[in-house]
Design an enzyme around this catalytic site. Structure first.
Site, mmCIF file in Angstrom:
data_model
loop_
_atom_site.group_PDB
_atom_site.id
_atom_site.type_symbol
_atom_site.label_atom_id
_atom_site.label_comp_id
_atom_site.label_asym_id
_atom_site.label_seq_id
_atom_site.Cartn_x
_atom_site.Cartn_y
_atom_site.Cartn_z
ATOM 1 N N LYS A 179 -6.613 -4.381 -1.222
ATOM 2 C CA LYS A 179 -7.621 -4.134 -1.988
ATOM 3 C C LYS A 179 -8.531 -2.554 -1.661
ATOM 4 O O LYS A 179 -8.903 -1.871 -2.443
ATOM 5 C CB LYS A 179 -8.988 -4.916 -1.236
ATOM 6 C CG LYS A 179 -10.219 -4.789 -2.315
ATOM 7 C CD LYS A 179 -11.292 -5.993 -2.257
ATOM 8 C CE LYS A 179 -12.343 -5.821 -3.235
ATOM 9 N NZ LYS A 179 -11.730 -5.841 -4.717
ATOM 10 N N HIS A 217 1.070 2.569 -33.700
ATOM 11 C CA HIS A 217 1.978 3.670 -33.516
ATOM 12 C C HIS A 217 2.860 3.180 -32.330
ATOM 13 O O HIS A 217 3.170 4.238 -31.738
ATOM 14 C CB HIS A 217 0.927 4.891 -32.867
ATOM 15 C CG HIS A 217 0.127 5.413 -34.064
ATOM 16 N ND1 HIS A 217 0.483 5.807 -35.052
ATOM 17 C CD2 HIS A 217 -1.184 5.002 -34.304
ATOM 18 C CE1 HIS A 217 -0.425 6.175 -35.954
ATOM 19 N NE2 HIS A 217 -1.408 5.318 -35.713
ATOM 20 N N TRP A 248 -0.020 -3.836 5.508
ATOM 21 C CA TRP A 248 0.545 -3.375 4.205
ATOM 22 C C TRP A 248 1.436 -2.492 4.491
ATOM 23 O O TRP A 248 1.237 -1.355 4.815
ATOM 24 C CB TRP A 248 -0.616 -2.885 3.451
ATOM 25 C CG TRP A 248 -0.254 -2.746 1.651
ATOM 26 C CD1 TRP A 248 -0.392 -3.823 1.089
ATOM 27 C CD2 TRP A 248 0.310 -1.816 1.293
ATOM 28 N NE1 TRP A 248 0.205 -3.584 -0.455
ATOM 29 C CE2 TRP A 248 0.647 -2.012 0.008
ATOM 30 C CE3 TRP A 248 0.683 -0.484 1.515
ATOM 31 C CZ2 TRP A 248 1.165 -1.182 -1.085
ATOM 32 C CZ3 TRP A 248 1.287 0.528 0.735
ATOM 33 C CH2 TRP A 248 1.421 0.108 -0.700
ATOM 34 N N ARG A 293 -6.930 -5.888 3.204
ATOM 35 C CA ARG A 293 -6.240 -4.846 3.312
ATOM 36 C C ARG A 293 -4.922 -4.497 3.450
ATOM 37 O O ARG A 293 -3.951 -3.499 3.271
ATOM 38 C CB ARG A 293 -6.833 -3.857 4.344
ATOM 39 C CG ARG A 293 -8.480 -3.564 4.351
ATOM 40 C CD ARG A 293 -8.820 -3.125 5.537
ATOM 41 N NE ARG A 293 -8.590 -1.912 5.775
ATOM 42 C CZ ARG A 293 -9.291 -0.702 5.272
ATOM 43 N NH1 ARG A 293 -10.529 -0.978 4.758
ATOM 44 N NH2 ARG A 293 -9.067 0.473 5.322
ATOM 45 N N CYS A 327 -3.951 -1.465 5.415
ATOM 46 C CA CYS A 327 -3.893 -1.957 6.656
ATOM 47 C C CYS A 327 -5.074 -2.154 7.115
ATOM 48 O O CYS A 327 -6.179 -1.370 6.959
ATOM 49 C CB CYS A 327 -2.928 -1.010 7.792
ATOM 50 S SG CYS A 327 -1.177 -0.884 7.242
ATOM 51 N N ASN A 335 -3.475 2.494 10.922
ATOM 52 C CA ASN A 335 -3.655 2.485 9.594
ATOM 53 C C ASN A 335 -3.555 3.732 8.995
ATOM 54 O O ASN A 335 -4.342 4.846 9.678
ATOM 55 C CB ASN A 335 -5.223 1.850 9.358
ATOM 56 C CG ASN A 335 -5.589 2.179 7.774
ATOM 57 O OD1 ASN A 335 -4.442 2.177 6.986
ATOM 58 N ND2 ASN A 335 -6.863 2.124 7.556
ATOM 59 N N GLY A 336 -2.506 4.160 8.185
ATOM 60 C CA GLY A 336 -2.272 5.411 7.676
ATOM 61 C C GLY A 336 -1.026 5.946 7.656
ATOM 62 O O GLY A 336 -0.198 4.963 7.710
ATOM 63 N N GLU A 342 -2.541 -7.786 -12.850
ATOM 64 C CA GLU A 342 -2.303 -7.651 -11.191
ATOM 65 C C GLU A 342 -2.494 -9.108 -10.460
ATOM 66 O O GLU A 342 -1.885 -9.199 -9.684
ATOM 67 C CB GLU A 342 -3.328 -6.847 -10.759
ATOM 68 C CG GLU A 342 -4.948 -7.269 -10.969
ATOM 69 C CD GLU A 342 -5.843 -6.477 -10.434
ATOM 70 O OE1 GLU A 342 -5.756 -5.772 -9.319
ATOM 71 O OE2 GLU A 342 -7.067 -6.186 -10.982
ATOM 72 N N LYS A 356 -6.667 -6.726 -15.153
ATOM 73 C CA LYS A 356 -6.935 -7.974 -14.331
ATOM 74 C C LYS A 356 -5.848 -9.032 -14.745
ATOM 75 O O LYS A 356 -5.471 -9.680 -13.563
ATOM 76 C CB LYS A 356 -8.202 -8.630 -14.798
ATOM 77 C CG LYS A 356 -9.390 -8.118 -14.647
ATOM 78 C CD LYS A 356 -10.033 -8.331 -13.086
ATOM 79 C CE LYS A 356 -9.241 -6.913 -12.485
ATOM 80 N NZ LYS A 356 -10.240 -5.947 -12.120
ATOM 81 N N GLU A 383 -9.298 -3.019 -18.885
ATOM 82 C CA GLU A 383 -9.765 -3.821 -17.663
ATOM 83 C C GLU A 383 -9.136 -5.270 -17.972
ATOM 84 O O GLU A 383 -8.830 -5.802 -17.059
ATOM 85 C CB GLU A 383 -11.218 -3.643 -17.716
ATOM 86 C CG GLU A 383 -11.643 -4.590 -16.302
ATOM 87 C CD GLU A 383 -11.283 -4.068 -15.037
ATOM 88 O OE1 GLU A 383 -10.497 -3.014 -15.005
ATOM 89 O OE2 GLU A 383 -11.575 -4.880 -13.867
HETATM 90 C C1 F6R Z 1 -8.022 -3.803 -9.678
HETATM 91 C C2 F6R Z 1 -8.621 -3.024 -8.472
HETATM 92 C C3 F6R Z 1 -8.086 -1.811 -8.304
HETATM 93 C C4 F6R Z 1 -9.331 -0.662 -7.783
HETATM 94 C C5 F6R Z 1 -8.771 0.608 -7.214
HETATM 95 C C6 F6R Z 1 -9.841 1.551 -6.961
HETATM 96 O O1 F6R Z 1 -8.724 -4.929 -9.708
HETATM 97 O O2 F6R Z 1 -9.572 -3.799 -7.784
HETATM 98 O O3 F6R Z 1 -7.560 -0.970 -9.379
HETATM 99 O O4 F6R Z 1 -10.172 -0.653 -8.752
HETATM 100 O O5 F6R Z 1 -7.652 0.458 -6.052
HETATM 101 O O6 F6R Z 1 -10.371 1.038 -5.784
HETATM 102 P P1 F6R Z 1 -11.934 1.643 -5.322
HETATM 103 O O7 F6R Z 1 -12.926 1.422 -6.259
HETATM 104 O O8 F6R Z 1 -12.101 0.868 -3.882
HETATM 105 O O9 F6R Z 1 -11.591 3.143 -5.030
#
Ligand code: F6R
Length: 617
Positions: A612, A514, A79, A27, A2, A109-110, A498, A495, A491
């Site tokens: 994010k 395995h 969110w 957010r 949020c 937010n929270g 997500e 990507k 990674e």
């Molecule tokens: C994936 C992604 C998330 C963040 C994770 C940690 O693309 O962006 O997996 O890496 O939420 O976020 P931070 O780095 O802000 O602690």
């Protein structure tokens, strides 16, 4: 998660709030809303819509001119945590008042952990609830106090004393239409300073079009904003002095600048982001200088623990590989949400490296707190100046990727990895674990990494389309790598899942037999990240095993590699010192995920269910 924003000042409140929310939409985008103190009457009016901010902007665009003359208000982008995305659950939430309008409005937010008890208590006193949110209790508690004649600041202090959990809250009242009050506990909140106007927001990037001067609000403080003053005080009314800090990000950095999406723009910004992160920290001879960290005597460090989440965790795995190889120090990499509850142990000889792009991931902050419990030194690797983690750590290694808007981390990942390579070189230098020639060679390779990433972007131009075709009809994907390329595979899988919503597994190539090999058939493409030498050979043999079972393979391989004999498509990467090769090998994986998601018609910048900044557990 949020985002909240607040403004007091000129007749441009609506514009500032909407612009701020646009920059905070990363957010959360389940709903958006604003509350305004209308001119003349001072009454509070709210507007809220379910879905992305664009829905709210459309509705507001149809309002008459007077609506745009407002001088104070608050806004929110959601969110959903408590209650599904709906208009009733959208913020701002209001309390008190009469048929002409509410007495107070609140954005939050929270999570208020004791909201159920408070709700029952308030219902017992005759309050009617209109939403399923935890936030609504704040609106009613505040309204009750304001109706009793308490000034808004006092009423907020009294309300906050009743709340358990994490919050950043901003509120307004009909009785003080020229004032916005706000406070925080565990969730982020910054104040932006202007001339004849003042701002607040969950993050600095919300306000970059308006100011670069900020004040941080600490846990348990209230901030009172008018057009000409910003006062910070404790919950008990003691005034607090706070220094301002300046942010060097530009407002243009959060514009698309001709790109179709932020993710694509940010992938292409990686050379510049790396350049900025390395600048001043690595000289022309490849010798690293991290004296800015003031780490003091490093010889006492016996162990490193990296804590992080998601993509940052993958950067941590690459950091482990480099630190162990170069500095010969044992490194444990822990998922922060696990570490915080694992009763971790150590002492002041443990260096905890907390990696967080946003600097506000709740679990990572809690992991830092857990490590503090046993006396660890804490180094934060973050991209966000003034973020919560910069307050909690002993020292900060700032990545200089600039603001990242796309939810999927790209340029911040590469810069985290580069920062960890710098740290590995610094530790190795201080421990004499490698010869200075060896370290300088890696240092020089790292110095050239911006060019190499530029080169890989060029090499891949027009090539990823063929790889996307391999994904036609795919129902899942397997990403394989070994050693330092295993985190790159992880990674790549993250990507893809997500932003394209395809199930994807990242696996050490040798471990595939395995279990995961059972996934393999024509509809489960295999993406193999090949390096050099023995690990390349071994990975390639594993890949052959998947080909024998019908897999269609995409290989990420050095230019000129003969992987084409097993792979349908080879995505080339340039030559690089092997240890550093994840810096180039990740780029095709990012582009692959991007183009697969685009081919599936998805919104790559705002994938479903994600935000994010993960500021809840
Ligand atoms: C994936 C992604 C998330 C963040 C994770 C940690 O693309 O962006 O997996 O890496 O939420 O976020 P931070 O780095 O802000 O602690």
């Amino acid at each position: 998660m949020c985002g909240i924003v607040g403004y007091v000042g000129k007749e441009r409140c609506v514009e500032v709030l909407l612009d701020g929310l646009k920059n905070l939409e990363y957010r959360g985008y389940d709903s958006a809303g604003i509350a305004l103190a209308l001119p003349d009457t001072g009454r509070i009016e709210t507007a809220k819509e379910v879905g992305p901010l664009a829905n709210l902007t459309d509705v507001i665009g149809r309002r008459d001119e007077d609506f745009f003359k407002v001088r104070s208000g608050v806004g929110h982008t959601r969110w959903a945590t408590h209650g599904r995305p709906s208009e009733a659950n959208a913020h701002p939430h209001t309390g008190g008042g009469d048929p002409l309008g509410p007495e107070v409005a609140v954005v939050h937010n929270g999570i208020i952990e004791n909201h159920a008890e408070l709700r029952e208590e308030l219902k017992g006193r005759g309050f009617e609830f209109r939403s399923e949110t935890d936030t609504e209790v704040i609106a009613h508690l505040l309204a009750e106090k304001v109706a009793d004649g308490e000034p808004l600041t006092e009423a907020l202090a009294g309300t906050l004393k009743r709340l358990e959990g994490s919050f950043a809250v901003a509120a307004m009242s009909v009785h003080e239409p020229e004032t916005i009050v706000a406070a925080r506990h565990q969730s982020p909140l910054v104040v932006g300073l202007g001339e004849g106007e003042n701002f607040l927001a969950s993050a600095v990037q919300a306000l970059l079009g308006n100011t670069r001067r900020f004040l941080f609000v600490e846990n348990g403080e209230i901030v009172v904003l008018t057009d000409s003053s910003v006062e910070i005080q404790t919950l008990y009314g003691q005034p607090v002095e706070r220094e301002t800090f300046e942010v060097d990000w530009s407002a243009e950095a959060i514009e698309l600048g001709g790109y179709e999406d932020f993710m694509l723009k940010e992938i292409h910004e990686q050379p510049a982001a790396l350049q900025a992160t390395l600048a001043g920290r690595l000289d022309a001879d490849g010798v690293v200088d991290l004296s800015e960290l003031e780490l003091g005597d490093l010889s006492g460090i016996e162990r490193i623990v990296v804590v992080a989440c998601g993509t940052a965790y993958h950067a941590g795995l690459l950091g482990k590989y480099a630190i162990e190889r170069l500095a010969r120090l044992p490194v444990e990499v822990a998922v922060a949400s696990e570490y915080r509850y694992a009763d971790p142990f150590g002492d002041e000889r443990t260096l905890v490296v907390a990696i967080s792009q946003s600097g506000e991931t709740t679990d990572t902050l809690a992991a830092v707190e857990a490590a503090r419990g046993f006396g660890a030194r804490v180094l934060a690797v973050t991209n966000t100046q003034g973020s919560l983690i910069t307050r909690d750590a002993d020292t900060v290694l700032l990545t200089k990727a600039g603001p990242e808007v796309g939810v999927a981390a790209t340029k911040t990942f590469l810069t985290q990895v580069a920062a960890l390579y710098l740290l590995a070189l610094e530790l190795a230098g201080s421990r004499d674990s490698r010869s200075s020639e060896e370290l300088a060679e890696i240092g020089l390779g790292l110095r050239r990494s911006p060019e190499k990433v530029e080169e890989v972007l060029g090499l891949l131009e027009g090539r990823v389309g063929e790889a996307v075709e391999v994904f036609a009809g795919a129902r899942c994907a397997l990403f394989l790598g070994r050693g330092h390329l295993y985190p790159a595979a992880l990674e790549g899988a993250l990507k893809l899942k997500e932003i394209s919503y395809l199930p994807a597994e990242g696996y050490p190539a040798g471990e595939m037999k395995h279990g995961p090999i059972a996934l393999v058939d024509e509809q489960c493409p295999v993406v193999a990240v090949l390096g050099e030498g023995i690990l390349r050979e071994k990975t390639l043999s594993n890949v052959e095993e998947t080909v024998a079972r019908g897999a269609r393979v995409i290989a990420i391989a050095r230019e000129g590699d003969q992987a084409g004999r097993v792979a349908r498509v080879v995505l080339p990467v340039p030559e690089m010192p092997e240890l550093l090769s994840p810096l180039v090998s990740t780029v095709p994986l990012q582009l692959l995920a991007y183009h697969v998601a685009k081919a599936r018609g998805l919104n790559v910048d705002k994938p479903r269910n994600l935000a994010k900044s993960v500021t809840v557990e």
